[in-house]
Write an enzyme that holds these catalytic residues in place. Structure first.
Site, PDB file in Angstrom:
ATOM      1  N   GLY A  13       0.754  -1.078  -0.073  1.00 54.07           N
ATOM      2  CA  GLY A  13      -0.052   0.000   0.108  1.00 54.07           C
ATOM      3  C   GLY A  13       1.001   1.167   0.187  1.00 54.07           C
ATOM      4  N   SER A 131       6.447   6.593  12.045  1.00 47.34           N
ATOM      5  CA  SER A 131       5.810   8.110  11.860  1.00 47.34           C
ATOM      6  C   SER A 131       6.370   8.797  10.866  1.00 47.34           C
ATOM      7  CB  SER A 131       5.786   8.804  12.941  1.00 47.34           C
ATOM      8  OG  SER A 131       4.982  10.000  13.038  1.00 47.34           O
ATOM      9  N   LYS A 185       4.749   5.101  19.850  1.00 47.75           N
ATOM     10  CA  LYS A 185       3.780   5.615  18.892  1.00 47.75           C
ATOM     11  C   LYS A 185       2.510   5.946  19.090  1.00 47.75           C
ATOM     12  CE  LYS A 185       3.241   6.620  14.251  1.00 47.75           C
ATOM     13  NZ  LYS A 185       1.862   6.475  14.060  1.00 47.75           N
ATOM     14  N   HIS A 188       2.506   9.217  20.600  1.00 50.63           N
ATOM     15  CA  HIS A 188       2.719  10.178  19.769  1.00 50.63           C
ATOM     16  C   HIS A 188       1.744  10.722  18.992  1.00 50.63           C
ATOM     17  CE1 HIS A 188       3.521  10.936  15.349  1.00 50.63           C
ATOM     18  NE2 HIS A 188       4.577  11.544  15.931  1.00 50.63           N
ATOM     19  N   ASN A 189       0.885   9.676  18.426  1.00 50.98           N
ATOM     20  CA  ASN A 189      -0.362  10.080  17.857  1.00 50.98           C
ATOM     21  C   ASN A 189      -1.273  10.542  18.947  1.00 50.98           C
ATOM     22  OD1 ASN A 189       0.925   8.556  15.973  1.00 50.98           O
ATOM     23  ND2 ASN A 189      -1.256   7.851  15.185  1.00 50.98           N
ATOM     24  N   GLU A 192      -0.020  14.246  18.740  1.00 51.96           N
ATOM     25  CA  GLU A 192      -0.662  14.422  17.277  1.00 51.96           C
ATOM     26  C   GLU A 192      -2.124  15.107  17.307  1.00 51.96           C
ATOM     27  OE1 GLU A 192       0.457  11.761  14.036  1.00 51.96           O
ATOM     28  OE2 GLU A 192      -1.436  11.789  13.571  1.00 51.96           O
TER      29      GLU A 192
HETATM   30  C1  6PG Z   1       2.040   9.323  11.729  1.00 51.10           C
HETATM   31  C2  6PG Z   1       0.685   9.418  11.456  1.00 51.10           C
HETATM   32  C3  6PG Z   1       0.002   8.303  11.160  1.00 51.10           C
HETATM   33  C4  6PG Z   1      -1.292   8.298  10.522  1.00 51.10           C
HETATM   34  C5  6PG Z   1      -2.429   8.410  11.765  1.00 51.10           C
HETATM   35  C6  6PG Z   1      -3.740   9.046  11.425  1.00 51.10           C
HETATM   36  O1  6PG Z   1       2.649   9.165  12.756  1.00 51.10           O
HETATM   37  O2  6PG Z   1       2.816   8.962  10.558  1.00 51.10           O
HETATM   38  O3  6PG Z   1       0.155   9.481  12.849  1.00 51.10           O
HETATM   39  O4  6PG Z   1       0.362   7.048  12.026  1.00 51.10           O
HETATM   40  O5  6PG Z   1      -1.597   9.493  10.102  1.00 51.10           O
HETATM   41  O6  6PG Z   1      -2.768   6.949  11.838  1.00 51.10           O
HETATM   42  O7  6PG Z   1      -4.279   8.745  12.337  1.00 51.10           O
HETATM   43  P1  6PG Z   1      -5.928   9.071  12.208  1.00 51.10           P
HETATM   44  O8  6PG Z   1      -6.645   8.607  10.993  1.00 51.10           O
HETATM   45  O9  6PG Z   1      -6.343   8.465  13.586  1.00 51.10           O
HETATM   46  O10 6PG Z   1      -6.032  10.709  12.254  1.00 51.10           O
END
Ligand code: 6PG
Length: 473
Positions: A13, A131, A185, A188-189, A192
């Site tokens: 993918g 990430s 991770k 981290h999210n 985010e």
């Molecule tokens: C990263 C992002 C990546 C992705 C998330 C988006 O660190 O590269 O976090 O992992 O963009 O899965 O998450 P959502 O779809 O929950 O916003």
């Protein structure tokens, strides 16, 4: 066929394809497999000169045969049951010493389980958090590695080679055993989500409260990106604010439905924080805000029944300098909570997470990369366990910008502009500096209805009551 490959990758993918190209470009021959064979053909056809380091395969058997043992096979498939299915399908084909690496956004509890399940099996298992989106996967992501020393010895060099670099420091490091990489991770999210939410809240204040058009909003984000807020997320906020809708010719932001999607990592952060009894209200507020954003019809109904919000702010009440200062304070509070959660998880699970290293590997490659993380790395190097609000320059940022945060939250509240993450940050900050809180009332109530007991301030023995002897009882 290039059987010099020690590495394999399943799942071409967007992210898998980008990661395979990155690995090939860094000089590691890699065999690749995708369930739909035409995807593999298209991938190889588009790989250009990197095709020399890429071996396409059309079955799992062919994939395994194309890799020289000991093999390391990266899974880039959707998180969840598909990972278990892939492991099950691969396991009979592998030999002792072969390693399966889950590089998707797995829930860390799944990674812990899969690591445990690999004991005594034909394969070894580890989970890594990656990430940086497609661009990061292709040219250098931040990689949070879960595993033991032997696994690190096997794949650490390759993962550091393909990772982003801050100066010449690789943004890939061993976090701890089992699910530790995926846990980091996940946090981290969570950060985010919170970072994005607070930026969206300042956007709402500018658009609805201050009547800014998207060009002015873009200019503001661009200016903020020159200061303490400099970060990838502020940078792209400027870019998306400037972008034009090819259909209407107007700003694209004005054409996008205000309902945020989510795959679950932010929610997991909130859930795990509750399990650890750690307070990360900014991140929780960001998750709630996404949930609420998706209730488009209910929000419209609410506007009909109660009157639509928000209102415009009184002229001149807020300026962009105040908003910037509010966001600086909010950002510090959010990261302080995120790192606090990591500290607490590290203690609880005895992971010994390398706190300064986490801040360091987030400085490049990942979605939350920002200038402030460099100062966080320095602060955590000095004192890895202390809350970031007690370390400079963050203490000073808060002292300097607290009034602006309060002003922005009050202004937003008066105008009916929802700012749940900024408000949650402020409330946490207020609680963190309140020596005499209100939980004495809760303790009294608990003792009243359940004889749960309480401690006295003066340290004297406190059996129960006195409620049951009085009229109140
Ligand atoms: C990263 C992002 C990546 C992705 C998330 C988006 O660190 O590269 O976090 O992992 O963009 O899965 O998450 P959502 O779809 O929950 O916003």
């Amino acid at each position: 066929m290039n059987n010099a490959a020690h590495f394999g990758l399943i799942g071409l993918g967007t992210m898998g394809a980008a990661l395979a190209m990155n690995i090939a470009e860094n000089g590691y021959p890699i065999a690749v497999y995708n369930r739909t064979a035409s995807v593999t053909d298209d991938f190889i056809a588009g790989a250009g000169e990197l095709a020399g380091n890429l071996t396409p395969t059309k079955s799992l058997e062919a994939l395994v045969a194309a890799i020289t043992p000991p093999r390391a096979i990266i899974l880039m498939v959707p998180a969840g049951p598909v990972v278990d299915q892939q492991i099950e399908a691969l396991a009979p084909l592998l030999d002792q010493g072969d390693l399966i690496i889950d590089a998707g956004n797995a829930n860390y509890t799944d990674t812990e389980r899969r690591t445990a399940e690999s004991q005594g099996k034909s394969y070894d298992f580890m989970g890594i958090g990656v990430s940086g989106g497609e661009e990061g996967a292709r040219h250098g992501p931040s990689i949070m590695i879960g595993g033991d020393a032997a696994q690190w010895d096997r794949v650490g060099d390759m993962l550091q080679a393909i990772s982003a670099k801050y100066g010449d420091e690789p943004c890939a490091a061993l976090m701890g055993p089992g699910g530790a990489g995926h846990f980091v991770k996940m946090v981290h999210n969570g950060i985010e989500y919170a970072d994005m939410q607070m930026i969206a809240e300042t956007y709402a204040l500018m658009r609805d409260g201050m009547g800014f058009d998207t060009t002015r909003i873009a200019e503001t984000f661009e200016r903020w990106n020159e200061g303490p807020l400099a970060s990838y997320l502020i940078e792209i906020s400027g870019k998306v604010s400037r972008a034009t809708d090819p259909i209407s010719g107007g700003p694209i932001l004005d054409a996008i439905l205000d309902a945020a999607g989510q795959k679950g990592t932010g929610r997991w952060t909130a859930i795990e924080a509750q399990k650890l009894a750690v307070a990360i209200p900014v991140i929780e507020a960001a998750v709630v805000a996404r949930n609420l954003s998706a209730q488009v019809d209910a929000r419209k109904h609410g506007a009909d029944v109660f009157g639509a919000m928000p209102e415009k702010l009184p002229e001149g009440l807020l300026d962009t300098e105040t908003l910037e200062a509010a966001l600086i304070a909010g950002k510090v509070l959010c990261y302080a909570q995120g790192f606090d959660m990591l500290t607490r998880a590290s203690q609880e699970f005895e992971w010994h997470l390398p706190m300064p290293v986490i801040a360091k590997i987030w400085r490049e490659g990942c979605i939350i990369r920002s200038d402030m993380l460099n100062d966080m790395a320095a602060a955590l190097t000095e004192n890895p366990r202390d809350n970031l609000i007690f370390a400079n320059p963050f203490t000073e940022y808060l002292k300097k910008n607290e009034a602006a945060l309060r002003k922005a939250v009050i202004a937003a509240t008066n105008a009916g502009i929802a700012v749940p993450a900024l408000a949650a940050g402020l409330s946490w900050f207020d609680a963190m500096r309140t020596p005499r809180g209100s939980a004495n009332m809760i303790q009294a109530q608990r003792d009243f209805f359940g004889a749960h007991g309480y401690q006295r301030l003066d340290g004297k023995d406190a059996p129960h009551g006195p409620w049951w002897d009085t009229q109140a009882g």
